[in-house]
Design a protein around this motif. Structure first.
Motif, PDB file in Angstrom:
ATOM      1  N   ALA A  23      61.487 -23.645 -48.595  1.00 32.11           N
ATOM      2  CA  ALA A  23      60.894 -23.816 -47.212  1.00 32.11           C
ATOM      3  C   ALA A  23      60.100 -25.254 -47.506  1.00 32.11           C
ATOM      4  O   ALA A  23      59.570 -25.873 -46.382  1.00 32.11           O
ATOM      5  N   ILE A  24      59.895 -25.822 -48.461  1.00 25.39           N
ATOM      6  CA  ILE A  24      58.986 -27.001 -48.981  1.00 25.39           C
ATOM      7  C   ILE A  24      59.805 -28.177 -48.943  1.00 25.39           C
ATOM      8  O   ILE A  24      61.002 -28.408 -49.674  1.00 25.39           O
ATOM      9  N   LYS A  25      59.480 -29.209 -48.101  1.00 26.68           N
ATOM     10  CA  LYS A  25      60.309 -30.300 -47.942  1.00 26.68           C
ATOM     11  C   LYS A  25      59.654 -31.622 -48.818  1.00 26.68           C
ATOM     12  O   LYS A  25      58.438 -31.791 -48.570  1.00 26.68           O
ATOM     13  N   GLU A  26      60.371 -32.437 -49.334  1.00 24.94           N
ATOM     14  CA  GLU A  26      59.998 -33.459 -50.027  1.00 24.94           C
ATOM     15  C   GLU A  26      59.322 -34.580 -49.215  1.00 24.94           C
ATOM     16  O   GLU A  26      59.825 -34.615 -48.300  1.00 24.94           O
ATOM     17  N   GLY A  27      58.374 -35.671 -49.562  1.00 26.68           N
ATOM     18  CA  GLY A  27      57.909 -36.482 -48.843  1.00 26.68           C
ATOM     19  C   GLY A  27      56.707 -37.106 -49.567  1.00 26.68           C
ATOM     20  O   GLY A  27      56.307 -36.703 -50.615  1.00 26.68           O
ATOM     21  N   ASP A  28      56.152 -38.228 -48.920  1.00 28.73           N
ATOM     22  CA  ASP A  28      54.970 -38.608 -49.412  1.00 28.73           C
ATOM     23  C   ASP A  28      53.716 -37.569 -49.847  1.00 28.73           C
ATOM     24  O   ASP A  28      53.154 -37.502 -50.804  1.00 28.73           O
ATOM     25  N   ILE A  29      53.602 -36.623 -48.518  1.00 29.22           N
ATOM     26  CA  ILE A  29      53.038 -35.462 -48.664  1.00 29.22           C
ATOM     27  C   ILE A  29      54.034 -34.383 -48.522  1.00 29.22           C
ATOM     28  O   ILE A  29      54.709 -34.491 -47.221  1.00 29.22           O
ATOM     29  N   ASP A  33      58.221 -25.746 -44.338  1.00 30.41           N
ATOM     30  CA  ASP A  33      58.895 -25.377 -42.766  1.00 30.41           C
ATOM     31  C   ASP A  33      58.266 -23.949 -42.480  1.00 30.41           C
ATOM     32  O   ASP A  33      58.769 -22.737 -43.152  1.00 30.41           O
ATOM     33  N   ALA A  34      57.559 -23.613 -41.688  1.00 26.46           N
ATOM     34  CA  ALA A  34      56.828 -22.701 -41.153  1.00 26.46           C
ATOM     35  C   ALA A  34      58.051 -21.436 -40.749  1.00 26.46           C
ATOM     36  O   ALA A  34      57.513 -20.205 -41.034  1.00 26.46           O
ATOM     37  N   ASP A  35      59.304 -21.834 -40.227  1.00 23.48           N
ATOM     38  CA  ASP A  35      60.180 -20.912 -39.948  1.00 23.48           C
ATOM     39  C   ASP A  35      60.820 -20.121 -41.266  1.00 23.48           C
ATOM     40  O   ASP A  35      61.200 -19.001 -41.306  1.00 23.48           O
ATOM     41  N   ALA A  36      60.767 -20.832 -42.280  1.00 23.39           N
ATOM     42  CA  ALA A  36      61.407 -20.524 -43.627  1.00 23.39           C
ATOM     43  C   ALA A  36      60.348 -19.805 -44.470  1.00 23.39           C
ATOM     44  O   ALA A  36      60.645 -19.096 -45.565  1.00 23.39           O
TER      45      ALA A  36
END
Length: 55
Positions: A23-29, A33-36
C-alpha cells in the motif's frame, strides 16, 4: 482509518518493505494508498523517524 506519512519521512523505504499489502508508494515523501491499507500498523512500527501515524 488508514495510516498516513508526515513530512518527517526521509524516504528510506523501510515502511515499504514491511507493508504486507504493497500500500506504500515511493516518492520524495512516501504515501499510503488508503484503499489498500488494512491498518495493521507494521509500517508505523518500522519507521525509524516516527513519520507514520494513524490518520
Amino acid at each position: 482509518m488508514a495510516y498516513k506519512i508526515s513530512d518527517e519521512c526521509v524516504a528510506c523505504g523501510t515502511c515499504m518493505d514491511t507493508c504486507p499489502n504493497g500500500a506504500i508508494k515511493e516518492g520524495d515523501i512516501y504515501s499510503i494508498d488508503a484503499d489498500a491499507c488494512v491498518d495493521c500498523g507494521s509500517c508505523a512500527e518500522a519507521c525509524p523517524t516516527g513519520a507514520i501515524s494513524q490518520g
